[in-house]
Scaffold this motif. Structure first.
Motif, short mmCIF file in Angstrom:
data_model
loop_
_atom_site.label_atom_id
_atom_site.label_comp_id
_atom_site.label_asym_id
_atom_site.label_seq_id
_atom_site.Cartn_x
_atom_site.Cartn_y
_atom_site.Cartn_z
N GLY A 1 0.82 -1.20 0.00
CA GLY A 1 0.00 0.00 0.00
C GLY A 1 0.85 1.25 0.00
N VAL A 2 0.28 2.34 -0.52
CA VAL A 2 1.02 3.60 -0.62
C VAL A 2 1.33 4.17 0.76
N ILE A 3 0.34 4.15 1.66
CA ILE A 3 0.53 4.73 2.99
C ILE A 3 0.74 3.67 4.06
N SER A 4 0.92 2.42 3.65
CA SER A 4 1.11 1.34 4.62
C SER A 4 2.33 1.55 5.52
N PRO A 5 3.47 2.04 4.99
CA PRO A 5 4.63 2.24 5.89
C PRO A 5 4.34 3.23 7.01
N PHE A 6 3.36 4.09 6.83
CA PHE A 6 2.99 5.05 7.88
C PHE A 6 1.86 4.52 8.75
N MET A 7 0.82 3.97 8.13
CA MET A 7 -0.39 3.59 8.86
C MET A 7 -0.19 2.35 9.72
N VAL A 8 0.54 1.36 9.22
CA VAL A 8 0.69 0.11 9.96
C VAL A 8 1.41 0.32 11.28
N PRO A 9 2.55 1.03 11.34
CA PRO A 9 3.16 1.29 12.65
C PRO A 9 2.24 2.09 13.59
N MET A 10 1.44 3.00 13.04
CA MET A 10 0.52 3.76 13.88
C MET A 10 -0.55 2.83 14.48
N LYS A 11 -1.06 1.91 13.68
CA LYS A 11 -2.05 0.96 14.18
C LYS A 11 -1.46 0.06 15.25
N VAL A 12 -0.23 -0.38 15.03
CA VAL A 12 0.43 -1.23 16.02
C VAL A 12 0.59 -0.47 17.34
#
Length: 251
Positions: free
Chosen positions: A67-78
């Motif tokens: 995903g385009v924003i996955s490198p940002f969103m996934v750590p935030m969700k974690v």
């Protein structure tokens, strides 16, 4: 009309109290999440959560983000999930504080230990899943993967897998609490639990087969603790019942 007014006022006051308790729980999670954003930071938290998968990958392999924003969103969700787990005692305390005014004194002696034990058991389930199950599951998957396949898990899929597994283990570690509550409320007796022990064990393996990946390591890692925790619930339930009986209540 006059009879309905006090009932409506009581109902509204309960809703207001529930809203306040929910807001306090949310604020507690938000405060911990804000603290984690500064130290150690979402990236460091994600790296720690992803360590079992990364360590099991073949040499030279790494996880990917499609995903385009996955490198940002996934750590935030974690970071948000970790914040909720850390704040779990505070969340359970708000639940206890909401229902405590409607309980008798002998019933309050049951609720507070259950709140503490529920928090500890859920955290224990998550810790057991992370430190024991993940290492064995990922090593097993890496060992049986064909050499022609390049193992590069997507971080979003990995997050979904980790969250579902941790939730499953955290929830199933609440088995002793469920047993104690059912016995204390008189819904199921200790003798009945002992009679259906064999069926409970079979049910534990069925649940483990449904909620875990299709490998024997994951299934046994969940089913065996469930069976042991079921026995623990049967063992401690009589003590809770005795400690929370009203003076005039028969044993």
């Amino acid at each position: 009309m006059t009879d309905k007014a006090p009932v409506e006022e009581t109902f509204i006051s309960h809703l207001i109290e529930l809203r306040n308790r929910v807001m306090r729980a949310v604020i507690g999670v938000a405060v911990i999440c804000a603290a984690l954003m500064f130290f150690p930071g979402p990236t460091a938290i994600f790296n720690y959560v992803a360590a079992p998968m990364v360590n099991a990958l073949p040499a030279g392999s790494s996880m990917i983000a499609t995903g385009v924003i996955s490198p940002f969103m996934v750590p935030m969700k974690v970071a948000l999930v970790v914040s909720f787990i850390i704040a779990l005692p505070w969340v359970f305390y708000q639940l206890w504080a909401f229902i405590a005014p409607g309980l008798y004194t002998h019933e309050k002696r049951l609720v507070l230990p259950l709140v503490v034990s529920s928090s500890l058991l859920f955290m224990a389930g998550v810790a057991f899943c992370y430190f024991f199950v993940f290492n064995r599951v990922f090593s097993f998957i890496g060992a049986i993967a064909p050499a022609s396949i390049a193992v590069m898990p997507d971080i979003e899929n990995y997050l979904d897998f980790v969250m579902s597994m941790c939730l499953a283990f955290g929830a199933t570690f609440e088995v002793p609490v469920v047993v104690v509550i059912l016995v204390r409320m008189g819904i199921v007796s200790i003798e009945k639990f002992k009679e259906v022990r064999r069926y409970a064990f079979v049910g534990a393996f069925v649940i483990a087969a449904i909620v875990t990946p299709p490998d024997a390591v994951s299934m046994l890692s969940l089913a065996i603790p469930m069976c042991l925790l079921f026995e623990l619930g049967i063992l401690i339930a009589p003590m809770f019942v005795k400690a929370t009986q009203a003076p005039e209540e028969p044993a």
